[in-house]
Design a protein around this motif. Sequence first.
Motif, short mmCIF file in Angstrom:
data_model
loop_
_atom_site.label_atom_id
_atom_site.label_comp_id
_atom_site.label_asym_id
_atom_site.label_seq_id
_atom_site.Cartn_x
_atom_site.Cartn_y
_atom_site.Cartn_z
N GLY A 99 0.81 -1.20 0.00
CA GLY A 99 0.00 0.00 0.00
C GLY A 99 0.85 1.25 0.00
N ASP A 100 0.21 2.36 0.25
CA ASP A 100 0.86 3.67 0.23
C ASP A 100 1.46 3.94 1.62
N CYS A 101 2.61 3.32 1.89
CA CYS A 101 3.23 3.45 3.21
C CYS A 101 4.74 3.51 3.07
N VAL A 102 5.41 3.89 4.15
CA VAL A 102 6.87 3.85 4.18
C VAL A 102 7.31 2.92 5.31
N LEU A 103 8.48 2.32 5.14
CA LEU A 103 9.06 1.44 6.15
C LEU A 103 9.98 2.25 7.04
N CYS A 104 9.78 2.16 8.34
CA CYS A 104 10.61 2.89 9.29
C CYS A 104 11.26 1.91 10.26
N PRO A 105 12.57 1.64 10.10
CA PRO A 105 13.23 0.76 11.07
C PRO A 105 13.26 1.38 12.46
N VAL A 106 13.02 0.57 13.47
CA VAL A 106 13.13 1.07 14.85
C VAL A 106 14.59 1.48 15.07
N PRO A 107 14.82 2.72 15.49
CA PRO A 107 16.21 3.21 15.56
C PRO A 107 16.97 2.70 16.79
N THR A 175 1.82 9.77 6.01
CA THR A 175 0.58 9.52 6.75
C THR A 175 0.45 8.07 7.21
N HIS A 176 1.23 7.17 6.59
CA HIS A 176 1.14 5.74 6.90
C HIS A 176 2.56 5.21 7.07
N VAL A 177 2.87 4.76 8.28
CA VAL A 177 4.22 4.27 8.59
C VAL A 177 4.14 2.82 9.06
N VAL A 178 5.05 2.00 8.55
CA VAL A 178 5.19 0.61 9.04
C VAL A 178 6.52 0.52 9.80
N LEU A 179 6.42 0.37 11.11
CA LEU A 179 7.62 0.19 11.94
C LEU A 179 8.18 -1.22 11.69
N VAL A 180 9.49 -1.33 11.57
CA VAL A 180 10.13 -2.61 11.30
C VAL A 180 11.13 -2.91 12.41
N ASP A 181 11.05 -4.13 12.96
CA ASP A 181 11.99 -4.53 14.01
C ASP A 181 12.31 -6.01 13.86
N ASP A 182 13.23 -6.51 14.69
CA ASP A 182 13.60 -7.93 14.60
C ASP A 182 12.72 -8.80 15.49
N ALA A 194 5.33 4.19 18.16
CA ALA A 194 4.04 4.52 17.57
C ALA A 194 3.43 5.77 18.19
N GLN A 195 3.54 5.89 19.50
CA GLN A 195 2.96 7.06 20.16
C GLN A 195 3.70 8.34 19.77
N ALA A 196 5.01 8.25 19.56
CA ALA A 196 5.75 9.43 19.10
C ALA A 196 5.28 9.83 17.71
N LEU A 197 5.04 8.85 16.85
CA LEU A 197 4.55 9.14 15.50
C LEU A 197 3.15 9.73 15.55
N ARG A 198 2.29 9.16 16.37
CA ARG A 198 0.91 9.65 16.48
C ARG A 198 0.87 11.10 16.96
N LYS A 199 1.69 11.40 17.96
CA LYS A 199 1.71 12.77 18.49
C LYS A 199 2.16 13.77 17.45
N GLY A 201 1.49 13.47 14.28
CA GLY A 201 0.48 13.61 13.25
C GLY A 201 0.33 12.45 12.28
N VAL A 202 1.07 11.38 12.46
CA VAL A 202 0.92 10.21 11.58
C VAL A 202 -0.43 9.54 11.88
N ARG A 203 -1.21 9.28 10.84
CA ARG A 203 -2.56 8.78 11.06
C ARG A 203 -2.64 7.26 11.18
N HIS A 204 -1.76 6.56 10.48
CA HIS A 204 -1.86 5.10 10.47
C HIS A 204 -0.48 4.50 10.72
N VAL A 205 -0.39 3.70 11.80
CA VAL A 205 0.89 3.08 12.18
C VAL A 205 0.72 1.57 12.26
N GLU A 206 1.49 0.86 11.47
CA GLU A 206 1.55 -0.59 11.57
C GLU A 206 2.93 -0.99 12.05
N ALA A 207 3.10 -2.28 12.34
CA ALA A 207 4.41 -2.80 12.74
C ALA A 207 4.61 -4.16 12.09
#
Length: 213
Positions: A99-107, A175-182, A194-199, A201-207
């Motif tokens: 879908g229309d999302c970006v992958l964000c590795p957990v830093p 607007t749509h972020v997929v958190l990626v972790d091991d 996820a809560q940092a992203l929500r605060k 303004g990110v509307r949709h957070v998956e993992a």
Amino acid sequence: MLQPLLDFVFPRRSLLGHPGCIVATNELLSMKAQPRTEEWVELQRRGIRGVDRLTTLLPYQCNTILTELLRRWKFLRQRAYAESIAAVIDCCEEVWPEGDCVLCPVPLHWSRRFHRGFNQAEVIAAALRERTGLRVCNVLRRARATGHQSWRSKAERKVALCNAFRVVDPQSLPTHVVLVDDVVTTGSTLSECAQALRKAGVRHVEAWALARD
């Protein structure tokens, strides 16, 4: 030329001790994906806040092969195991992010990254990018070192990780972020991310994670 010499002097052993390889075929087969997807309601019951959906590929504790692979990869800093991680990912096309999302590795904090030499979440995100065509974007940074979480209780993790993550650029957030972790254990890290992203303004957070505890 070099590898045969190294194998002669320092013979490679697989996860279970088979000679000549780092991961034997039967070991890789034992890590066949068993995907599980948890939706918002179930995640809320588990105390994982801000995540709409969580997808994990394999159980962690009951799979000794996977446990040993991740131990060597992360804590012994043996990067060659990334190929085996990618092979596991290849077997679960039906649950790749889409879908229309970006992958964000957990830093990782810079100090942990310096010690380890790489961020394992970034390696997994890069493998997903090659297979899905989705963009990898380091939307978050770890604002402070939080120490090792593996031996902490859920309550201790929550305290240690509180406000540990910051959005890098609040003005250009997807607007749509997929958190990626091991590995997902208590979910405290994903929840804080996820809560940092929500605060911000990110509307949709998956993992999306390789393994679940």
